[in-house]
Design a protein around this motif. Sequence first.
Motif, short mmCIF file in Angstrom:
data_model
loop_
_atom_site.label_atom_id
_atom_site.label_comp_id
_atom_site.label_asym_id
_atom_site.label_seq_id
_atom_site.Cartn_x
_atom_site.Cartn_y
_atom_site.Cartn_z
N GLU A 142 1.03 -1.12 0.23
CA GLU A 142 0.03 -0.15 -0.03
C GLU A 142 0.91 1.42 0.11
OE1 GLU A 142 -2.55 -0.28 3.39
OE2 GLU A 142 -3.80 -1.82 2.41
N GLN A 143 1.92 1.19 0.76
CA GLN A 143 2.74 2.28 0.60
C GLN A 143 3.47 2.68 -0.47
OE1 GLN A 143 5.62 1.89 3.89
NE2 GLN A 143 4.29 2.06 5.74
N SER A 144 3.88 1.72 -1.24
CA SER A 144 4.26 1.65 -2.53
C SER A 144 3.37 2.25 -3.54
CB SER A 144 4.88 0.43 -3.00
OG SER A 144 5.77 -0.27 -2.55
N ALA A 145 2.29 2.00 -3.43
CA ALA A 145 1.08 2.42 -4.24
C ALA A 145 0.87 4.02 -4.08
CB ALA A 145 -0.28 1.75 -4.21
N GLU A 146 0.88 4.10 -2.66
CA GLU A 146 0.82 5.46 -2.20
C GLU A 146 2.18 6.74 -2.59
OE1 GLU A 146 -1.32 7.29 -0.44
OE2 GLU A 146 -2.64 5.43 -0.32
N LEU A 147 3.27 5.86 -2.76
CA LEU A 147 4.60 6.66 -3.17
C LEU A 147 4.27 7.13 -4.43
CD1 LEU A 147 7.19 5.06 -1.27
CD2 LEU A 147 6.39 7.20 -0.93
N LYS A 148 3.59 5.98 -5.32
CA LYS A 148 3.60 6.29 -6.75
C LYS A 148 2.61 7.27 -7.02
CE LYS A 148 4.55 1.48 -8.17
NZ LYS A 148 4.20 0.59 -9.26
#
Length: 480
Positions: free
Chosen positions: A169-175
Amino acid sequence: MNSIQRKILTMSIVVLSIMVLIWVVLTYYNQKTQAQYNDILQRYLRMNEVTDHSHQTIIALNDYMQKPSAYKLSKLDQNKKNMLMAKLRAVTLRNKDNAFTLTSYINMMDSLIASADLTVMFLEQGNAEQSTEKFEEATRIDKYIAETTVTLIDKEVRTYDAFYRSIIEQSAELKRLGAWLLSLITIILLLFTYWFSLSITRPIQKLTVAAKELSRGRFDKPIEVHSNDEISFLAKTFDRMRVNINNLISEIQQKAQLESELQQSKLLLKESQLISLQSQITPHFLFNTLDTLSKKAYLDGSEETSDLIASVAGLLRYNLRRLDRAVTLEEELSVALKYIEIQGARFTDRLRFEQEVDESCLQLKLPCLTLQPIIENAVIHAVEPLEDGGSITLRIYEREHCVWIEIKDDGAGMTAEKVNHILMEGGNADSLGHSTGIGFSNVVKRLRLFVGAEDVISIDSQPGCGTKVTIKIPLAGSEG
């Protein structure tokens, strides 16, 4: 006043600050995620390490039972030490989800080491049956340890499943954050670039319009550019240039009008001079008249009078030539001798003249009318005032790659102040040759311009001791 350079610097600082902020955020999240990954990986590696050391201990124990030796026993002891170290590291893996299982896991490691010790002890006592039984027990414990390791890893996977999902989820948020930041930076840069370019192009367009007006000759329209950078200074300078050009054009028009009036006055003056000259005797007519008188005197038997008239005609013709033309020293000497001949007829025995001439120097070039005014000056001041007259000596010789011309008289001489006045300040009426009208200072100036040196002429004189004028011309000057 804000300058263009300051605007560019501000834009660079804003962009750099945004980039640094993004880098700091991404670095923080990356390091945090990497630390969590490393922690989980270390937990898995420590569990696998226990299983690996357990298997190595069973293998070493089996080797020792097959063929006991001190080397195999030391190898077994080393594996047991490794097991103890692995047990200490496994203690740090305890959490609320695996507390019970991990306690059994550590007890199994202690049981494995104890069974291995008993196996070795019974074997050394010769009790093969008990030793084999303990070895089989150790093997079962090793199997339990391997199964428990799998159980613990499974528990770890279930425990950190939420962590894995949070990382995703953090990776998606970072994107998404990166996309928003990129869009925001793009919009900010576009707005700033538009504002920055507009603050430059708009004043430049006004300057362009003003330049077109100036090219059409309209210098009366002021240039107004409102800006807070260097373009404002450029516009003010451009406007001052417009005012200066306008003033200059006005001055040129006034001067052109005055010059036109002056030109008309000059034309009227030349016309008057032409009418005046037409009523005078021309030099050509005067030369012809002197030549006629010379021939008439010769036919009447007055040869001396004829020669004198011819000398006067030649001297007059030479004196009326252009002073800006260089002549040879031979021509100058010839004219000077004609002048001496005329003055000799005037003063008879009162004028004593001597000459010492090196004929190899006579092709040297020098300004026209150089020698005669100096000799004439000597005659006026050293011969004419004295009842007994005086002597003049002319020497021409070569020394130190220069031609030296010395004109010496035995007249009254003059003071050092007067010598300096003649050489530095242009002379006075007493130093002028009255028949030619060419002053001593004129000779000095033309000689210095011709040679390009100040020491081309010198005067050596003292009161009561006569005067000696020395001219020094380099041989290289003969080419000019």
